[in-house]
Design an enzyme around this catalytic site. Structure first.
Site, PDB file in Angstrom:
ATOM      1  CG  ASP A 288      -9.999  -0.230   4.369  1.00 16.52           C
ATOM      2  OD1 ASP A 288      -9.587  -0.462   3.219  1.00 16.52           O
ATOM      3  OD2 ASP A 288      -9.378  -0.537   5.400  1.00 16.52           O
TER       4      ASP A 288
ATOM      5  CD  GLN B  29      -3.584  -4.624   6.340  1.00 15.31           C
ATOM      6  OE1 GLN B  29      -3.518  -3.598   5.691  1.00 15.31           O
ATOM      7  NE2 GLN B  29      -4.011  -5.761   5.824  1.00 15.31           N
TER       8      GLN B  29
ATOM      9  CE  LYS C 250      -3.825  -2.466   2.080  1.00 13.86           C
ATOM     10  NZ  LYS C 250      -4.616  -2.851   3.228  1.00 13.86           N
TER      11      LYS C 250
END
Ligand code: NAP
Length: 311
Positions: free
Chosen positions: A144, A121, A77
């Protein structure tokens, strides 16, 4: 974010069948190339911001514990963010961090006007409630698109963030020139991060798929998948979808990322999808590989959300 209306076709050469050497029917949808296109588009917009004297978008990535797979995803990422001009930092905490301490970290990032996007995460250690942490992220920084408010907006078809993996799948289909409208689309898997939000995206007016969502309690799954024009597998079982479960000409998107032992690799394993690639690629018209299909798209669409958060 709007999906492009004039898809650009990015398909790679036909792959030879790795077992038999035969030429399969399917063309491979090159997720790496399509994701690179999206990163370039993001970079152009970031450069335009900088030219206007605005700061670069900033993404904070929160990593808890030392799981090697999570650390590898996070590295990917940051690397992709750097390519687009989006600045990002890793905020790494030991697995022993308490839930309250982690919620404090999120609260500070929420309050910091220099932070545009917050990515936690997952999965988090067992003593921390993932959903509680997701709920704590400011919905305007939730790149997200996991926060209940953003999931609700998605459900209602309102503007806002799109969940990265499902949005990446729709982009893959559109940019490969695949017509989705009216197509019989079967999703296998009903998770909150892939199956369910993908069904919502595909159902939206303008995308217009006819959607069936299957799961572990679905009866006669092969009968359902054999009727599909498009199949998306998001199960987490290596080689689950086999050639006898699909019709000729089907389009197959493989979200699965499964580690299987491979003594020939230094790591001792390799990544495979949920699809028996060698078998299914002989019947499919288009298919995504694993790796190099959905994975790079997920990161590109999360970066798209980060840019949108900054704009
Ligand atoms: P998950 O939360 O474990 O959900 C798996 C789904 O598959 C569940 O809905 C489950 O049904 C269904 N399922 C399991 N066995 C089945 C069977 N035999 N027949 C039919 N359905 C079955 O998984 P996830 O988080 O969605 O992830 C799925 C896969 O995608 C994993 O390999 C993951 O690593 C990968 N993934 C990849 C990306 C990417 O960017 N490439 C992103 C996210 C996930 P029930 O609900 O009935 O249990």
């Amino acid at each position: 974010m709007e999906y492009i209306s004039h898809p650009r076709i990015v398909l790679s050469q036909r792959f030879p069948n790795s077992v038999t050497g035969d030429d399969p029917l399917a063309q491979i949808i090159d997720g790496r190339a399509i994701a690179a296109d999206i990163r370039k588009e993001i970079k152009t917009e970031v450069d335009a911001r900088l030219a206007e004297g605005k700061r670069a978008p900033y993404l904070a990535v929160v990593l808890v514990g030392d799981d090697p797979a999570s650390a590898a995803y996070v590295r990917g990422k940051h690397k992709a963010a750097a390519e687009t001009g989006i600045e990002s930092d890793n905020l790494a905490y030991p697995a022993t961090i308490s839930e309250d301490e982690l919620l404090g970290v999120i609260a500070r990032l929420n309050d910091d006007p220099a932070v545009d996007g917050i990515l936690v995460q997952l999965p988090l250690p067992d003593h921390i409630d993932d959903q509680k942490v997701i709920n704590a992220v400011d919905p305007e920084k939730d790149v997200d698109c996991f926060h209940p408010l953003n999931v609700g907006r998605l459900m209602l078809g309102l503007s806002g963030f799109k969940p990265a993996t499902p949005a990446g799948i729709v982009e893959l289909l559109l940019r490969s020139g695949i017509e989705i409208s009216g197509k019989n689309t079967v999703i296998i898997g009903r998770s909150n991060i892939v199956g369910k939000p993908l069904a919502i995206l595909l159902l939206q007016k303008g995308t217009d798929a006819t959607v069936t969502v299957c799961h572990s309690r679905t009866r006669n799954l092969p009968e359902i998948t054999r009727q599909a024009d498009i199949i998306v597998t998001a199960i987490g079982r290596a080689g689950f979808l086999t050639a006898d479960m699909v019709k000729e000409g089907v389009v197959v998107i493989d979200v699965g990322m499964n580690r299987v032992e491979d003594a020939s690799r230094e790591s001792g394993y390799r990544l495979v999808g949920d699809v028996d690639f060698d078998g299914v690629s002989k019947k499919a018209s288009l298919i995504t590989p694993v790796p190099g299909g959905v994975g790079p798209m997920t990161i590109a669409l999360m970066l798209r959300n980060t840019l949108d958060a900054a704009q």
